[in-house]
Motif scaffolding. Structure first.
Motif, PDB file in Angstrom:
ATOM      1  N   ASP A 176       0.806  -1.049  -0.071  1.00 45.90           N
ATOM      2  CA  ASP A 176      -0.050  -0.026  -0.098  1.00 45.90           C
ATOM      3  C   ASP A 176       0.792   1.119   0.106  1.00 45.90           C
TER       4      ASP A 176
ATOM      5  N   ASP B  30      -3.476  -1.547  -5.150  1.00 45.28           N
ATOM      6  CA  ASP B  30      -4.325  -0.502  -4.885  1.00 45.28           C
ATOM      7  C   ASP B  30      -3.795   0.937  -5.338  1.00 45.28           C
ATOM      8  N   ASP B  31      -2.854   1.153  -6.145  1.00 47.29           N
ATOM      9  CA  ASP B  31      -2.532   2.338  -6.732  1.00 47.29           C
ATOM     10  C   ASP B  31      -3.725   2.478  -7.525  1.00 47.29           C
TER      11      ASP B  31
ATOM     12  N   GLN C 159      -6.981   3.366  -8.275  1.00 47.45           N
ATOM     13  CA  GLN C 159      -8.065   3.455  -7.446  1.00 47.45           C
ATOM     14  C   GLN C 159      -9.357   4.025  -8.232  1.00 47.45           C
TER      15      GLN C 159
END
Ligand code: FE2
Length: 303
Positions: free
Chosen positions: A62, A116-117, A119
């Motif tokens: 993350d 998760d980059d 979005q």
């Protein structure tokens, strides 16, 4: 950056919800800020070659799990967050002189970083306010990304959607699904700009972070937010919580009245100041030049 260009930027920020400001910050100061980054983050090369897997790991899980915050160990990063040009910009956009810094962080993102980059389109107000944004004078807040590396579509420029296209989205929809709003995903634009550029965006503009597509690259930026004074419902960080740290005390050796006022430190002439507080604060921060505060306090005598 001329005043006219700043006005143009403000109009874009108000109408489209975002703008990129070029050339506002002196190039040599941007370069100094870049030189402070390797103490905080792996360089692009170090990450790509995985020279320190333990240091790199958080950015694979993350990228927002490592977010060094103001006051930074680095004086140049502190100066960037409270740079006169940045304060000028915030006062111009917010239409007020009486404003406060409420967020100062620095982030890094890498090629082959966290999944998760990538979005969903979202608005940022969820963790900046207890209520919902109100765009009028005295209520608006300002979010800035100060780019410390060149940011392109391939190096994860934040994707922005014009506010003109989202007037029909209910305020409470802080995240937008791809299946429900494919037209907005199709309309997103990368907020590209060279190092030193500043992305200014409103808390109600839809945007999203994306993964790097360029190989072996890194993106570094400062996240800086300002708000009007006396808006307790807006916030992110609280400065007194950091005031026992060495970074704070180092910052206090090289700051000034304008910067401290942005942090909520009582201004010269504020009723807080009397002989006892002037003496105590001076003892707490021996290298802070208290002359402006002493001069403004009638009962304290000449400095
Ligand atoms: Fe965001």
């Amino acid at each position: 950056m001329s005043t006219v260009a700043l006005h143009d930027g403000k109009r874009l920020w108000e109408e489209e919800g975002w703008c990129i400001l070029h050339g506002l910050l002196p190039a040599d100061e941007v370069r100094l800020a870049q030189e402070a980054l390797p103490d905080l983050f792996p360089t692009a090369e170090e990450f790509a070659e995985d020279r320190d897997p333990a240091r790199n790991l958080p950015f694979r899980v993350d990228s927002h799990s490592v977010l060094p915050a103001f006051p930074f160990e680095s004086g140049v990063l502190n100066r960037m967050v409270l740079h006169d040009k940045v304060i000028d910009l915030a006062q111009e956009f917010l239409g007020l002189t009486n404003i406060r810094l409420y967020q100062g962080m620095v982030s890094a993102k890498y090629s082959d970083g966290a999944l998760d980059d990538e979005q969903l389109l979202h608005v940022d107000y969820g963790n900046h306010t207890l209520v919902v944004p109100r765009p009028d004078l005295g209520y608006q807040h300002l979010e800035l990304f100060i780019y410390l590396s060149d940011v392109t579509a391939e190096t994860a420029a934040t994707r922005m959607v014009s506010r003109r296209l989202t007037t029909g989205v209910p305020t409470e929809r802080t995240y937008l699904s791809l299946t429900e709003y494919p037209d907005l995903y199709a309309a997103e634009v990368p907020a590209s700009g060279p190092a030193g550029s500043i992305l200014a965006y409103r808390p109600d503009v839809y945007h999203r972070g994306v993964r790097m597509t360029a190989p072996g690259a890194a993106r570094f930026m400062l996240h800086v937010s300002y708000k009007p004074v006396a808006t307790d419902w807006l916030g992110s960080q609280a400065w007194p919580g950091a005031a026992e740290g060495l970074a704070w005390h180092r910052f206090m050796q090289e700051t000034n009245v304008r910067q401290l006022t942005m942090l909520g430190f009582p201004e010269p002439g504020h009723p807080y100041w009397n002989e006892q507080t002037l003496r105590g604060v001076s003892a707490r921060y021996p290298l802070l030049d208290m002359a402006p505060w002493r001069a403004a306090s009638s009962g304290a005598g000449p400095s």
